[in-house]
Design an enzyme around this catalytic site. Structure first.
Site, short mmCIF file in Angstrom:
data_model
loop_
_atom_site.label_atom_id
_atom_site.label_comp_id
_atom_site.label_asym_id
_atom_site.label_seq_id
_atom_site.Cartn_x
_atom_site.Cartn_y
_atom_site.Cartn_z
CE1 TYR A 240 20.99 31.43 -22.45
CE2 TYR A 240 20.57 31.97 -19.95
CZ TYR A 240 19.94 31.46 -21.23
OH TYR A 240 18.97 31.17 -21.19
CB SER B 270 17.57 2.33 -3.93
OG SER B 270 16.28 2.67 -3.53
NE ARG C 177 16.55 6.26 0.96
CZ ARG C 177 15.96 7.58 1.23
NH1 ARG C 177 15.15 7.75 2.09
NH2 ARG C 177 15.81 8.15 -0.14
CG ASP D 3 16.56 27.66 -20.62
OD1 ASP D 3 16.92 28.66 -21.47
OD2 ASP D 3 16.08 26.60 -21.04
CB ALA E 126 19.39 30.73 -26.13
N GLY E 127 20.74 27.48 -26.19
CA GLY E 127 21.72 26.99 -26.36
C GLY E 127 21.66 25.70 -27.01
CB THR F 67 23.50 27.45 -22.61
OG1 THR F 67 22.32 26.59 -23.20
CG2 THR F 67 23.75 28.72 -23.50
NE ARG G 280 19.65 26.76 -19.51
CZ ARG G 280 20.75 27.20 -18.41
NH1 ARG G 280 21.24 26.43 -17.85
NH2 ARG G 280 20.85 28.56 -18.37
CG ASP H 204 -1.29 1.32 1.65
OD1 ASP H 204 -0.50 1.89 2.73
OD2 ASP H 204 -2.42 1.52 1.47
#
Length: 708
Positions: free
Chosen positions: A545, A278, A92, A414, A484-485, A478, A482, A79
């Protein structure tokens, strides 16, 4: 000698079975009926030559969780409330496969926790004090955590160290809460129907255990309200006329028929999940076993053994009887991501005092990417007198995950990463508005969002290089994902070539976040010690950038994909770092899409696309509060704030663009662009979606699973 020979023969005989157990999956069971069903599953899998299965017996869920963590067992289905417990230290464990509910046409990996009463009662949700209650089990989701969390305002519980069980025992006149300590809290076991040591047992030995047991407690008249899930009444009462004798209690203190659970429930809860370690958790082996089991013995199969069925008098052995099958959970999903922020908030509310809950709600936890951002965030935290506190992660996706889990509240991203955050359910809060000439701070906060221009910048001396001749050159980005890069230039490249082999188009690149062993990381340099090469954070000197432009300036690359403002901010004495000190703007030019080149100052007519502004994101329930706090903080530490530069400046960095872009004039209101789709615009969303054909992020894959 003879004894030694016999011993060797014995070991050889045992060897294959020991090896099979190591290769196979060891399933943990908590009762004799579960062990019997597990044994039948083992026999039937062997008959169809399926994966190897062995069965391990323990007395309780906790003992099974401990056995899996200690590598004495491998898997079991839990559950959601127990998935949380299993995911905490020292165990874990993580969910690896979700039970699927609903129907074949409308499958779902969640259910609704509901409060069920008989129709002839007059109860409402705010009138439950002093009534008799039926629960599935202590610490289980629908039967304990959700209803107790919902009723907390009425319990008179001050929080730890006062025992929660004592508060619940005093709130209801009598209860059946299987797994509770009947000696310490007899009222929690008073209604249970088990005899002797089985009374209030944490298994089907207690007749009122589990969903069907809690419903039976209500049906038998032992209790007045049962805390179960939406399908419980349907599974136990196939006849509609019988179901109509029951109703749901709604949070707004109304009641609805049992089939209106989507409009009347206490919480939406993730489905039961199979958990494993894990690390070294045999996830592939577990999935192969579950796949074969549902293929051969699942819904729609005709054999005598049915995976999602229990013998008469038993319910939900190994798996829920109402399950339709399994879905594999992406590897990026841990217990907290699986449970989601709303459910985690309920759990935290049950572990904290009222004062701690209030303090947690008042704090803003900012997620900083990398050590340099963390240092700036800690300075901010100190100056804010603790209104803002800090946590950190290695990259933006890990930060988004922390926000999703409620371990952080916000960060500025970004546009390309806002796309991922939006797909994960986060929402924009405020936008970074670029610095402009003139205008008051108030004008800036309410100014329409313009964004920036994504450009391709080259050295003026590389005269033969144009947009049409960039194949085979060296490129600076960048970071992967992202705006622009990466998203804009690589989206244009994909539209041109229809190929995802970006590492073959350029001879070498620095694209932080790419595979460190690929051409896309060949130009990256890491930190001053040469470590963290191609890391998507400020440890990589060619990250973001300024880093991408630096990659061009230092002659590592031939073309840098950045924002126009990046090129304008660094030459002619504007840049403060050593690499930017002697730069002249006239030494750089822009590549235009028509194959020409222009001076940097003409970016308005020579750019690749308009890039949406960076923006702050958070969970939807925190957006309004975040906006209020951040506007107050920039009133103090913003560009026109009285404490900047004397104490601290939000939009200044020791290096470049930490937490926010340094050329941000203010954090501006969204002007109605309150969803990620509206914020980014339809063209950009479509472009990013197309580019995602080439690669996905583990977090995006995880969120796609979690939101379906």
């Amino acid at each position: 000698m003879k004894l030694l020979f016999l011993a060797l023969l014995s070991l050889l005989a045992l060897g294959p079975s020991l090896a099979a157990r190591r290769r196979g999956v060891r399933w943990c069971t908590i009762s004799k009926p579960e062990a019997a069903k597990c044994s039948k599953l083992q026999q039937n899998l062997k008959r169809v030559r399926g994966p190897s299965l062995s069965c391990i017996s323990r007395k309780s869920y906790l003992e099974c969780i401990q056995a899996i963590a200690a590598k004495r067992a491998d898997a079991m289905s839990l559950d959601a409330g127990l998935v949380y417990e299993a995911g905490q230290d020292p165990y874990r464990l993580r969910p690896v496969a979700a039970e699927v509910y609903g129907t074949e046409g409308a499958p779902r990996t969640h259910y609704y926790a509901v409060a069920l009463v008989k129709k002839d009662s007059n109860l409402q949700l705010n009138q439950l004090q002093g009534v008799r209650s039926c629960h599935t089990g202590l610490n289980r989701s629908a039967g304990w955590k959700i209803p107790v969390g919902t009723l907390r305002p009425y319990l008179g519980w001050a929080g730890p160290p006062a025992p929660l069980q004592e508060a619940v025992a005093n709130f209801f006149s009598a209860s059946c809460v299987p797994c509770a300590d009947g000696n310490q809290y007899p009222n929690l076991c008073r209604l249970c129907a088990g005899t002797g040591a089985d009374k209030c047992a944490c298994s089907s030995k207690e007749p009122y255990f589990g969903y069907s047991g809690a419903f039976k407690c209500l049906k038998d008249g032992a209790g007045d309200v049962a805390f179960v899930k939406d399908s419980t009444v349907f599974e136990n009462l196939p006849n509609k006329a019988e179901r109509d004798q029951y109703e749901l209690l709604c949070p707004d203190n109304t009641r609805k028929p049992v089939d209106e659970f989507e409009q009347c429930h206490l919480a939406r809860v993730p489905s039961h999940a199979v958990v494993a370690r894990s690390v070294g958790g045999k996830e592939d082996s577990i999935w192969r076993l579950l796949s074969k089991a549902q293929e051969k013995f699942g819904k729609g199969t005709s054999g005598s053994f049915q995976l999602f069925s229990s013998p008469p008098g038993q319910k939900d052995l190994l798996f829920k009887d109402g399950a339709q099958g399994f879905l594999r959970i992406p590897s990026r999903v841990d217990a907290e991501l699986y449970l989601g922020p709303s459910y985690l908030t309920v759990i935290k509310n049950l572990k904290e005092s009222a004062a701690e809950v209030e303090a947690r709600g008042a704090r803003v936890v900012w997620c900083a990417v990398g050590p340099e951002e963390l240092r700036k965030c800690q300075q901010w935290s100190g100056q804010s007198n603790g209104t803002v506190t800090c946590t950190t992660a290695a990259d933006t996706e890990d930060c988004i995950a922390l926000v999703l889990k409620g371990e952080a509240d916000a960060m500025s991203l970004d546009g390309g990463v806002i796309y991922i955050a939006g797909k994960c359910g986060l929402a924009p809060v405020l936008a970074e508005s670029q610095r402009s000439e003139g205008g008051s701070n108030l004008d800036c906060v309410n100014r329409p969002l313009e964004g920036d221009r994504a450009v391709a910048v080259v050295r003026k001396s590389s005269a033969g290089l144009t947009w049409n001749s960039r194949r085979g050159t060296k490129s600076c980005h960048t970071a992967v994902g992202r705006t622009a890069g990466w998203n804009i230039p690589m989206g244009l490249l994909f539209n041109q070539t229809r190929s995802c082999n970006f590492d073959e188009f350029f001879s070498q690149s620095c694209a932080p976040g790419a595979d460190p062993n690929s051409n896309l990381c060949a130009l990256c340099v890491g930190n001053e010690q040469g470590q963290d090469k191609c890391a998507p954070n400020s440890n990589e000197r060619y990250f973001s950038y300024a880093g991408s432009f630096r990659c061009l300036v230092e002659n590592a690359g031939d073309v840098a994909f950045v924002k126009a403002s990046t090129v304008l901010e660094n030459p002619d004495g504007r840049g403060t770092e050593a690499w930017a000190k002697d730069l002249k703007l006239e030494d750089f030019e822009l590549l235009c899409l028509d194959g020409t080149r222009k001076p940097v100052s003409e970016f308005e007519t020579c750019h690749l696309a308009r890039a949406p502004s960076h923006g702050v994101v958070s969970r939807k329930d925190r957006v309004q509060y975040l906006e209020q706090v951040l506007l107050d903080q920039q009133g103090k530490f913003g560009r026109n704030g009285p404490l900047c530069p004397g104490k601290f400046c939000l939009f200044q960095s020791e290096t470049k663009n930490l937490l926010f872009n340094d050329n941000t004039e203010c954090l501006a209101k969204l002007q109605g662009k309150t969803t990620y789709e509206k914020y980014l615009g339809p063209e950009y969303v479509t472009a990013v979606a197309n580019l995602r054909q080439c690669s996905t992020s583990p977090l995006l894959e995880a969120c796609t699973f979690l939101r379906n």
